[in-house]
Design a protein around this motif. Structure first.
Motif, short mmCIF file in Angstrom:
data_model
loop_
_atom_site.label_atom_id
_atom_site.label_comp_id
_atom_site.label_asym_id
_atom_site.label_seq_id
_atom_site.Cartn_x
_atom_site.Cartn_y
_atom_site.Cartn_z
N MET A 1 3.62 12.35 -37.81
CA MET A 1 4.40 13.42 -37.22
C MET A 1 4.89 13.04 -35.81
SD MET A 1 3.43 17.48 -37.02
CE MET A 1 1.90 17.22 -36.12
N PHE A 2 4.05 12.28 -35.09
CA PHE A 2 4.42 11.92 -33.72
C PHE A 2 4.84 10.47 -33.57
CE2 PHE A 2 1.38 15.50 -33.01
CZ PHE A 2 2.29 16.39 -32.46
N ASP A 3 4.92 9.73 -34.66
CA ASP A 3 5.23 8.30 -34.57
C ASP A 3 6.60 8.05 -33.92
OD1 ASP A 3 2.83 7.67 -35.65
OD2 ASP A 3 3.62 6.49 -37.32
N ALA A 4 7.61 8.82 -34.32
CA ALA A 4 8.95 8.57 -33.79
C ALA A 4 8.99 8.76 -32.28
CB ALA A 4 9.96 9.49 -34.48
N ALA A 5 8.34 9.83 -31.80
CA ALA A 5 8.30 10.06 -30.36
C ALA A 5 7.49 8.99 -29.65
CB ALA A 5 7.71 11.45 -30.07
N ALA A 6 6.39 8.58 -30.27
CA ALA A 6 5.56 7.54 -29.67
C ALA A 6 6.30 6.21 -29.59
CB ALA A 6 4.26 7.37 -30.47
N ARG A 7 7.11 5.91 -30.60
CA ARG A 7 7.86 4.65 -30.61
C ARG A 7 8.81 4.58 -29.42
NH1 ARG A 7 5.25 1.13 -33.67
NH2 ARG A 7 6.70 -0.17 -32.53
N ARG A 8 9.42 5.69 -29.10
CA ARG A 8 10.37 5.68 -27.98
C ARG A 8 9.68 5.35 -26.66
NH1 ARG A 8 12.58 10.10 -30.97
NH2 ARG A 8 11.43 11.63 -29.72
N LEU A 9 8.41 5.71 -26.55
CA LEU A 9 7.66 5.44 -25.33
C LEU A 9 7.09 4.03 -25.28
CD1 LEU A 9 5.69 8.81 -24.96
CD2 LEU A 9 7.63 8.04 -23.59
N ILE A 10 6.58 3.56 -26.42
CA ILE A 10 5.83 2.30 -26.41
C ILE A 10 6.67 1.08 -26.76
CG2 ILE A 10 3.69 3.50 -26.95
CD1 ILE A 10 3.90 2.45 -29.81
N ASP A 11 7.81 1.28 -27.44
CA ASP A 11 8.60 0.12 -27.86
C ASP A 11 9.12 -0.73 -26.70
OD1 ASP A 11 8.19 0.28 -30.54
OD2 ASP A 11 10.17 1.08 -31.05
N PRO A 12 9.65 -0.15 -25.61
CA PRO A 12 10.15 -1.01 -24.53
C PRO A 12 9.10 -1.96 -23.94
CG PRO A 12 11.06 1.19 -24.33
CD PRO A 12 10.02 1.27 -25.39
N PRO A 13 7.89 -1.46 -23.54
CA PRO A 13 6.90 -2.42 -23.04
C PRO A 13 6.40 -3.39 -24.11
CG PRO A 13 5.96 -0.22 -23.16
CD PRO A 13 7.43 -0.07 -23.37
N LEU A 14 6.28 -2.91 -25.36
CA LEU A 14 5.85 -3.80 -26.44
C LEU A 14 6.87 -4.91 -26.66
CD1 LEU A 14 4.35 -1.42 -29.16
CD2 LEU A 14 3.10 -3.05 -27.71
N ASN A 15 8.14 -4.57 -26.62
CA ASN A 15 9.18 -5.58 -26.84
C ASN A 15 9.16 -6.64 -25.74
OD1 ASN A 15 10.12 -4.46 -29.23
ND2 ASN A 15 11.64 -3.18 -28.20
N ARG A 16 8.92 -6.22 -24.50
CA ARG A 16 8.83 -7.19 -23.41
C ARG A 16 7.61 -8.10 -23.59
NH1 ARG A 16 10.56 -2.55 -20.45
NH2 ARG A 16 8.41 -2.04 -19.87
N ALA A 17 6.48 -7.50 -23.93
CA ALA A 17 5.27 -8.30 -24.15
C ALA A 17 5.43 -9.21 -25.36
CB ALA A 17 4.07 -7.38 -24.33
N GLY A 18 6.07 -8.68 -26.42
CA GLY A 18 6.29 -9.49 -27.62
C GLY A 18 7.16 -10.69 -27.34
N ALA A 19 8.19 -10.51 -26.52
CA ALA A 19 9.06 -11.63 -26.17
C ALA A 19 8.29 -12.71 -25.42
CB ALA A 19 10.24 -11.13 -25.34
N ARG A 20 7.39 -12.28 -24.53
CA ARG A 20 6.59 -13.26 -23.80
C ARG A 20 5.62 -14.00 -24.72
NH1 ARG A 20 7.01 -9.31 -19.53
NH2 ARG A 20 5.13 -8.22 -20.22
N LEU A 21 5.02 -13.27 -25.65
CA LEU A 21 4.12 -13.91 -26.60
C LEU A 21 4.87 -14.91 -27.49
CD1 LEU A 21 1.85 -10.94 -27.75
CD2 LEU A 21 1.15 -12.92 -26.40
N ALA A 22 6.06 -14.52 -27.93
CA ALA A 22 6.86 -15.41 -28.76
C ALA A 22 7.22 -16.67 -27.98
CB ALA A 22 8.12 -14.70 -29.24
N ALA A 23 7.56 -16.51 -26.70
CA ALA A 23 7.90 -17.67 -25.87
C ALA A 23 6.70 -18.58 -25.67
CB ALA A 23 8.44 -17.20 -24.52
N ALA A 24 5.50 -18.00 -25.72
CA ALA A 24 4.27 -18.78 -25.56
C ALA A 24 3.82 -19.44 -26.85
CB ALA A 24 3.16 -17.90 -25.01
N GLY A 25 4.53 -19.19 -27.95
CA GLY A 25 4.21 -19.85 -29.21
C GLY A 25 3.49 -19.00 -30.24
N TRP A 26 3.25 -17.73 -29.93
CA TRP A 26 2.60 -16.86 -30.90
C TRP A 26 3.57 -16.51 -32.03
CZ3 TRP A 26 -2.33 -14.74 -31.21
CH2 TRP A 26 -3.18 -15.02 -30.14
N THR A 27 3.02 -16.36 -33.24
CA THR A 27 3.81 -15.88 -34.37
C THR A 27 3.43 -14.43 -34.67
OG1 THR A 27 2.21 -16.55 -36.07
CG2 THR A 27 3.85 -18.19 -35.36
#
Length: 207
Positions: A1-27
């Motif tokens: 019920m709250f996933d869509a609202a939660a995604r709007r809050l957490i996706d931006p920091p997760l995307n930044r962290a994910g990009a850094r992990l990808a650059a470091a070689g994580w899959t």
């Protein structure tokens, strides 16, 4: 019920962290498996009698569960990655209630069995809906970019995580909370099946 609202809050920091992990070689698959390992560790800690301590790996596993999609978006996602992610989620969702049964079989067995039964029914309604949605070309990004169709409901990932946190903080309340959460799972499944009957009833042959 709250996933869509939660995604709007957490996706931006997760995307930044994910990009850094990808650059470091994580899959993405590596992060998924790390999240699963942390989730299983949290269940083991619960079963060994320390549910409050289990919150550390439990919450870390859910962070990893969000990061795997972010890593996939920063690299090249795959259908198998989406499959692995949902399989890992269901393993985690089953491991925590089972751990509470092991923790206190006398008090928790019946409620834990009911909760796992409810998870099974709710999960089946979710995956069956996703199959039909894929067959008929439906798409949604309400819960972010996913490899399969995520139908919404009363209980989604956010509510399940909150429920797990609460029972870890108050393990003596597990039986009562498990019965209540299980009934809400059945209600979610029933509403999803009803929704499917309204959307897909005239869209193809029956099984």
């Amino acid at each position: 019920m709250f996933d869509a609202a939660a995604r709007r809050l957490i996706d931006p920091p997760l995307n930044r962290a994910g990009a850094r992990l990808a650059a470091a070689g994580w899959t993405a698959n590596g992060v998924t498996l790390l999240g699963l390992a942390l989730g299983v560790l949290s269940a083991l800690v619960i079963a060994l009698g320390a549910p409050l301590l289990a919150l550390i790996p439990l919450l870390a596993s859910r962070i990893a569960d969000g990061l795997d999609g972010a890593v996939a978006r920063a690299t090249k996602g795959s259908d198998f990655g989406g499959y692995l992610d949902i399989a890992a989620d269901f393993m985690f969702y089953g491991a925590v209630p089972f751990a509470f049964v092991v923790l206190d079989p006398a008090q928790n067995t019946l409620a834990g069995a009911f909760l796992l039964f409810a998870f099974y029914v709710n999960g089946t309604s979710f995956l069956g809906y996703a199959i039909l949605a894929e067959k008929h070309g439906l798409e949604t990004r309400a819960q972010g970019i996913k490899s399969l169709y995520y139908s919404n409901g009363i209980l989604e990932g956010t509510e399940t995580i909150v429920f797990f946190v609460v029972i870890c903080m108050f393990p003596a309340a597990f039986p009562a909370l498990a019965w209540m959460f299980g009934m809400l799972c059945f209600l979610t499944a029933g509403l999803r099946i009803y929704g499917a009957s309204r959307i897909f009833v005239d869209k193809g042959p029956s099984a």
